[in-house]
Design an enzyme around this catalytic site. Structure first.
Site: not given
Length: 399
Positions: A146, A207, A209, A281, A329, A331
């Protein structure tokens, strides 16, 4: 090639099975709550077949056995030998790896050595790798990291102003995370806009968790908001993001907290959860619309922090061709995208309200007509990226 992608977490296994010859995901699923009395497992195939069960799954090894059984029972394959390779997502590869690697004893040893940098993730990744090798020893396994997307970040951007021996002896430096996602959406964005990736300057926002922002210049990432660990940077669902490090000794001194307590609080009890009492969220937005002041505070904090990081990356890039939103979030929250964009209007950023609200699950240009910087929403697909990286490694072995 048929590639099985495994993302082995601390108490879960997520998987997707691809036939890259026809560019199709044949099946996907997850095994959750491993180690609990009741675990949940599910697979869904591209033609609608589903298996869903609740049972005790004590270990990742048992989870891999169930995964293999599901692939056969749904008819996705009849024998594990039909799989050409297995790709694994690895959170922390530090500076050991410049790209994906074929699993061997040396690779496993290096991932083990990096456990102190990723104590929650790397042990789980190793469990997935070892289980895969145990139950299908004939299959090649590839690890995709990653943070290799950040391999070219300059030293003045990744170093901390701490004693240099911290870096030399303990690898204390910025490594970043979400690189697989950032690389995927930035390449997708360049292709979508018809710009050569090697001439593309972009700020990408993952954006969800967990959240991070990266600056990419001419196809090379030059900075990212996460640091030695995924705790640095933006406030997130349960992580505090960047804070004054002196808070740690202060809270130990005035409230008697242990270092382990503060580490848990900063990673699992802060962020949206710490401010509002919920890490979701969507619920934060619901409460904000009902007049909840804490929810409004959390929304404003997140907006401000995103704007501040975008502004700093605008300063280090020669230009910004696009801002890309992705992840759960990024998307799905038109409200957050609009809030951030309004605060960047003086940079030439703006979104079309109608297109922004009606954005669907495909790459979309939500820029306003007068915007000079493009704003895109691009769904991420980390598993597909891992599958393609695995394919490249396996093809290179055949040359």
């Amino acid at each position: 090639m048929k590639i099985l992608v495994i993302n082995s977490g601390s108490s879960s296994i997520k998987f997707k099975f691809y036939d890259l010859k026809i560019q199709k995901c044949l099946a996907s699923g997850m095994i959750e709550q491993i180690g609990d009395e009741v675990s949940h497992s599910k697979i869904e195939t591209c033609d609608g077949k589903t298996i869903e069960e609740n049972m005790e799954i004590r270990t990742h090894d048992e989870g891999i056995v169930i995964l293999n059984r599901y692939l056969k029972e749904t008819g996705v394959l009849t024998d594990l030998k039909e799989i050409d390779g297995v790709g694994h997502r690895i959170v922390q590869g530090a500076d050991y790896f410049e790209g994906p690697a074929l699993v061997d004893d040396d690779v496993i040893t290096k991932i083990e050595e990096l456990i102190p940098l990723a104590p929650l993730h790397n042990p789980a990744h190793l469990s997935g790798i070892r289980s895969s090798l145990r139950h299908a020893p004939c299959l090649p396994n590839v690890v995709v990291f990653d943070n290799t997307f950040y391999h070219n970040i300059p030293d003045y951007a990744y170093m901390y102003a701490l004693p240099y021996k911290f870096y030399e002896k303990y690898r204390v430096r910025k490594f970043g995370a979400h690189g697989i996602s950032h690389e995927f959406v930035t390449k997708k964005g360049a292709d979508f806009l018809g710009i050569d990736y090697k001439n593309f300057c972009v700020i990408s926002l993952h954006i969800g968790s967990g959240s991070s922002i990266s600056a990419t210049k001419d196809g090379i990432c030059i900075d990212t908001s996460m640091g030695l660990t995924p705790l640095e940077g933006l406030m997130m669902s349960t992580r505090c993001g960047s804070v004054d490090p002196a808070i740690i000794p202060y809270m130990k001194r005035v409230a008697g907290y242990l270092s382990e307590d503060i580490d848990t609080i900063m990673n699992k009890k802060s962020g949206l959860l710490g401010i509002t009492g919920t890490s979701d969220f969507r619920k934060v937005l619901e409460r904000m619309h009902k007049g909840d002041e804490r929810a409004k505070l959390a929304f404003d904090m997140l907006t401000y922090q995103i704007v501040k990081i975008i502004g700093s990356y605008y300063a280090i890039l020669p230009r910004v061709d696009a801002i890309i939103w992705t992840a759960g979030i990024g998307e799905n929250s038109a409200e957050l995208r609009e809030s951030v964009s309004k605060r960047l209007a003086h940079f030439g950023v703006g979104v079309d309200e109608t297109v922004n609200v009606n954005c669907i699950k495909k790459p979309t240009d939500i820029s306003s007509q007068n915007a000079t910087i493009k704003t895109l929403v691009i769904p991420t697909d980390e598993e597909y990226s891992i599958a393609k990286a695995t394919e490249r490694i396996l093809l290179s072995l055949k040359k």
